[in-house]
Structures are given as structure tokens and as C-alpha cells.
Design an enzyme around this catalytic site. Structure first.
Site, short mmCIF file in Angstrom:
data_model
loop_
_atom_site.label_atom_id
_atom_site.label_comp_id
_atom_site.label_asym_id
_atom_site.label_seq_id
_atom_site.Cartn_x
_atom_site.Cartn_y
_atom_site.Cartn_z
N LYS A 118 -22.59 -69.08 98.72
CA LYS A 118 -22.13 -68.12 97.37
C LYS A 118 -23.10 -68.07 96.51
CE LYS A 118 -16.96 -65.32 97.37
NZ LYS A 118 -16.67 -66.29 97.33
N LYS B 264 -19.42 -60.24 107.91
CA LYS B 264 -18.10 -60.09 107.91
C LYS B 264 -18.35 -58.37 106.83
CE LYS B 264 -16.48 -62.94 104.47
NZ LYS B 264 -15.98 -63.48 104.04
N LYS C 97 -16.75 -57.36 99.55
CA LYS C 97 -16.83 -56.58 98.69
C LYS C 97 -17.89 -57.48 97.62
CE LYS C 97 -12.40 -58.74 97.77
NZ LYS C 97 -10.97 -58.95 96.05
P1 AMP Z 1 -10.86 -62.02 98.93
O1 AMP Z 1 -10.88 -60.60 99.23
O2 AMP Z 1 -11.43 -63.45 99.66
O3 AMP Z 1 -9.69 -63.33 98.63
O4 AMP Z 1 -9.81 -62.07 100.52
C1 AMP Z 1 -8.31 -62.24 100.91
C2 AMP Z 1 -8.13 -62.13 101.93
O5 AMP Z 1 -8.68 -61.51 103.12
C3 AMP Z 1 -8.27 -63.76 103.15
O6 AMP Z 1 -7.54 -64.45 103.52
C4 AMP Z 1 -9.41 -63.17 103.37
O7 AMP Z 1 -9.04 -63.99 104.66
C5 AMP Z 1 -9.22 -62.26 104.07
N1 AMP Z 1 -10.37 -61.56 104.63
C6 AMP Z 1 -11.20 -60.79 103.78
N2 AMP Z 1 -12.46 -60.03 103.81
C7 AMP Z 1 -11.94 -60.65 105.45
C8 AMP Z 1 -12.67 -59.76 106.66
N3 AMP Z 1 -13.99 -58.84 107.00
N4 AMP Z 1 -11.70 -60.13 108.18
C9 AMP Z 1 -10.53 -60.24 107.86
N5 AMP Z 1 -10.40 -60.94 106.94
C10 AMP Z 1 -10.45 -60.94 106.23
#
Ligand code: AMP
Ligand code: TRP
Length: 336
Positions: A111, A198, A201
Site C-alpha cells: 500500500k 488477488k 478494490k
Molecule cells: P477488505 O475489503 O480489505 O476490508 O477485506 C475484508 C475481508 O475480505 C478480509 O477478511 C479479507 O481477508 C477478505 N478478502 C479481501 N480480498 C479477498 C480475496 N481476493 N480473496 C479472499 N478474501 C479476501
């Protein structure tokens, strides 16, 4: 026997995507049956990258609606900034975490290099560096036993355990519970536009498929998924093809999964078939969520009141823990 505690959080930084759902939210929904669950929308965390002030509040309420539409119960939800004890504990835990450890976090490295790429300026805040300490506070303040997250959070979970252990050693008792990560069968969903990274967003619109997008858009994104790039290694499925198989499995379409895998093993799989099945499996999964969201939106005001009061209830646990922490570290505990 008292139920074990589950805690997890998500940032209100825009749409909820299939990676979020299959990596984390699906588990959040299922765990509600047998555990004492607390799920936070972490708006303090969303301030660590450049963001739009007006959108943050909107995104917070939108994400709450999305979580409810996916099956999260309102009384298990809270908003991080409505429980200010997280930030207060975070300051204390900053003093139990080494600077070097934070600079070695993969997410910080990724980041902090993205900040410049986003074209704003290359300002990297201390908030971004100490992000994992705030995350550790989110978890430890509820003495959570389990933390359902995607695989990308593994390093943050290890750091949380380290901080907890260091604190426990310093105060001479097992005060914080050492939390365990819980993963789904599909803990890492890849971007369909670039399967080497991965689904996320922060990488831009084509790198995630929103759970609440229109059917046409979802179908189009899956149709244009990258399958094989350049040389094909006959002995190993490419990341892009594997990702589509994972999506079908995650949607629970196991019969189609087995049939397509058989075709693949015989060398007669058509990628257009694979994509069609992926798209229809995803659409079938998201349809009820999208319908529920329409219903929920009819009672918006109700929801805000409910989430404020569930945050208030959940806060009581956080206040109790913080009081004990202050006692242990030599701070004054005065009620004004
Ligand atoms: P965030 O949107 O970064 O706040 O992520 C929220 C949750 O989604 C966290 O538990 C992340 O580990 C999970 N997560 C985000 N992106 C992925 C992905 N590409 N594959 C699996 N889990 C994800
Ligand atoms: N860092 C997590 C992510 O980007 C979000 C998060 C913040 C979190 N606090 C947490 C996840 C506590 C689990 C537990 O996905």
C-alpha cells in the site's frame, strides 16, 4: 458453556466483492449459529489511504446494508468509530509492537508503494504503518477466539498474536486470548482481469467483481476473464482457469465443477463453457442478496438506529477490557 467469541471486520472503502464474500463474509454468516459474533465496519482503517471524506460515511452505511443483505444479523454489527476504545487500546498496543515489525508487513509495503501510483502525492501516513496495531486492538479488545478472514490477513493475525503474547509477558498473566484465523475453502480469490493478483478494490474497477453489480456487468467481467497467458503448461492448471473453478466451487455448484474438471483432465474443456457456468453460478448466488438489499433499503432509518444500539451494546465489552488494560499498564482509571 459460554459460546466462543468470533470477531472480524471489513473496511468501508467501496463495493463488496466476490473475494470478500468467499474469503470472509460467507464464514461470518455461517458462524452466527454457534458463536458469539461481532462484525465491525472499520472506518478508522479506511482513513489510512487517500479517501473522499463525503463518501466514507455513505460507504459505511452502504456496507452495513450489504452485510445484512448477505445474511449478517444487525445486532452482530458495529461501526468502529462508535467504539472509540479501539483507538485508545491501539495507542497502548503501539507500545508493545516494534517499528521494524510494522515496516516488514506485506500490506504496508504494497500500500505504501500504491500511494504514489494513485497519482495523488506520495504521502505515506503513520496511520498506514500502524494499521495492523489498530487491527490487533479490534480483535484483542473482545478477547476473540476466532477471526474469520481471507488468506491475505494471515500476517496481520500473526502480528496480533505476537502483540498479545508480548503484552501478556509484560503484565505477567494470560490476559489477552491468542486468536486463531479461520479460513474458508476458498481463502484467496484472484482478479479475473489479472489472475496473478488477488481480487481487490484498491487495484481498480476491473480487478473486482461486485456482489451487488448488475447481472450484465458480472457476466461481462467473467466472459472477459483471463484464462491462459502465453505458454500453457500442460501439467499445471493456469491461475486464471483455477480461479474460475474455485468460483464455481465456492458457489456450491459441485456437479458442474466435477463435470468441467473431467473435461479439463481429458483436455477437452472449452473455456467459453467454463466461463458460462461460472457466470450463471455467481448470478444465482448473488440474486437473493440483491433482492434482499432492495427490501432493506426501504427501512433505512430503522437500520441506522439498530446499528447504533448494537454498537453501544458491543462497546460495553470493549470498555470493560480497556479498563482492565489501563489498570495493568499503570494508567489512571478515573471516571469523570
Ligand atoms: P477488505 O475489503 O480489505 O476490508 O477485506 C475484508 C475481508 O475480505 C478480509 O477478511 C479479507 O481477508 C477478505 N478478502 C479481501 N480480498 C479477498 C480475496 N481476493 N480473496 C479472499 N478474501 C479476501
Ligand atoms: N485489515 C482487514 C482487511 O483489510 C480489515 C480488518 C480491520 C480486520 N480490523 C480487523 C479483519 C480485525 C479482521 C479482524 O481486510
Amino acid at each position: 458453556m459460554e459460546k466462543k467469541a468470533v470477531l472480524s471486520c471489513i473496511q468501508p472503502t467501496g463495493d463488496m466483492h466476490l473475494g470478500n464474500y468467499f474469503g470472509a463474509i460467507k464464514n461470518w454468516v455461517d458462524l452466527q449459529k454457534d458463536y458469539r459474533c461481532m462484525y465491525g465496519v472499520v472506518d478508522y482503517h479506511a482513513m489510512t489511504m487517500p479517501y473522499d471524506v463525503d463518501k466514507l460515511r455513505l460507504n459505511t452505511w452502504e456496507l452495513i446494508t450489504n452485510l445484512m443483505a448477505c445474511g449478517i444479523e444487525t445486532n452482530n454489527l458495529f461501526v468502529q468509530s462508535l467504539v472509540p476504545e479501539h483507538a485508545e487500546l491501539s495507542w497502548i498496543l503501539n507500545c508493545y509492537c516494534s517499528y521494524g515489525q510494522l515496516t516488514r508487513m506485506t500490506q504496508f509495503k504494497d500500500k505504501s508503494s500504491q500511494v504514489g501510483e494513485l497519482g495523488k502525492d506520495d504521502f505515506v501516513s503513520v496511520g498506514l504503518l500502524s494499521y495492523p496495531v489498530l487491527q490487533a486492538s479490534d480483535i484483542l479488545i473482545y478477547r476473540a477466539d476466532y477471526v474469520p478472514v481471507g488468506k491475505d490477513q494471515e500476517q496481520h493475525l500473526e502480528l496480533t498474536r505476537d502483540i498479545a503474547q508480548r503484552f501478556n509477558n509484560a503484565v505477567g498473566k494470560e490476559f489477552f486470548v491468542l486468536p486463531e484465523a479461520l479460513y474458508t475453502d476458498t481463502p484467496k480469490i484472484r482478479s479475473t482481469a489479472d489472475p496473478s493478483r488477488k481480487m481487490s478494490k484498491s487495484a481498480g474497477e476491473k480487478h473486482y467483481i461486485s456482489v451487488f453489480a448488475e447481472s450484465e456487468r458480472i457476466r461481462k467481467q467473467i466472459k472477459s476473464a483471463v484464462t491462459d497467458t502465453g505458454e500453457v503448461d500442460k501439467n499445471q492448471m493456469s491461475e486464471g482457469v483455477h480461479n474460475l473453478f474455485e468460483l464455481i466451487k465456492a458457489c456450491g455448484n459441485l456437479l458442474a465443477y466435477d463435470a468441467l474438471l473431467e473435461d479439463y483432465n481429458k483436455g477437452k474443456l472449452k473455456y467459453s463453457d467454463l466461463k458460462d457456468v461460472t457466470a450463471s453460478s455467481v448470478l444465482e448466488l448473488v440474486k437473493p442478496f440483491q433482492e434482499r438489499k432492495l427490501q432493506i433499503n426501504l427501512n433505512k432509518k430503522d437500520i441506522k438506529d439498530k446499528v447504533r444500539s448494537s454498537s453501544h451494546e458491543i462497546r460495553k465489552v470493549a470498555q470493560e477490557t480497556l479498563k482492565e488494560v489501563k489498570e495493568l499498564v499503570g494508567l489512571l482509571n478515573v471516571k469523570f
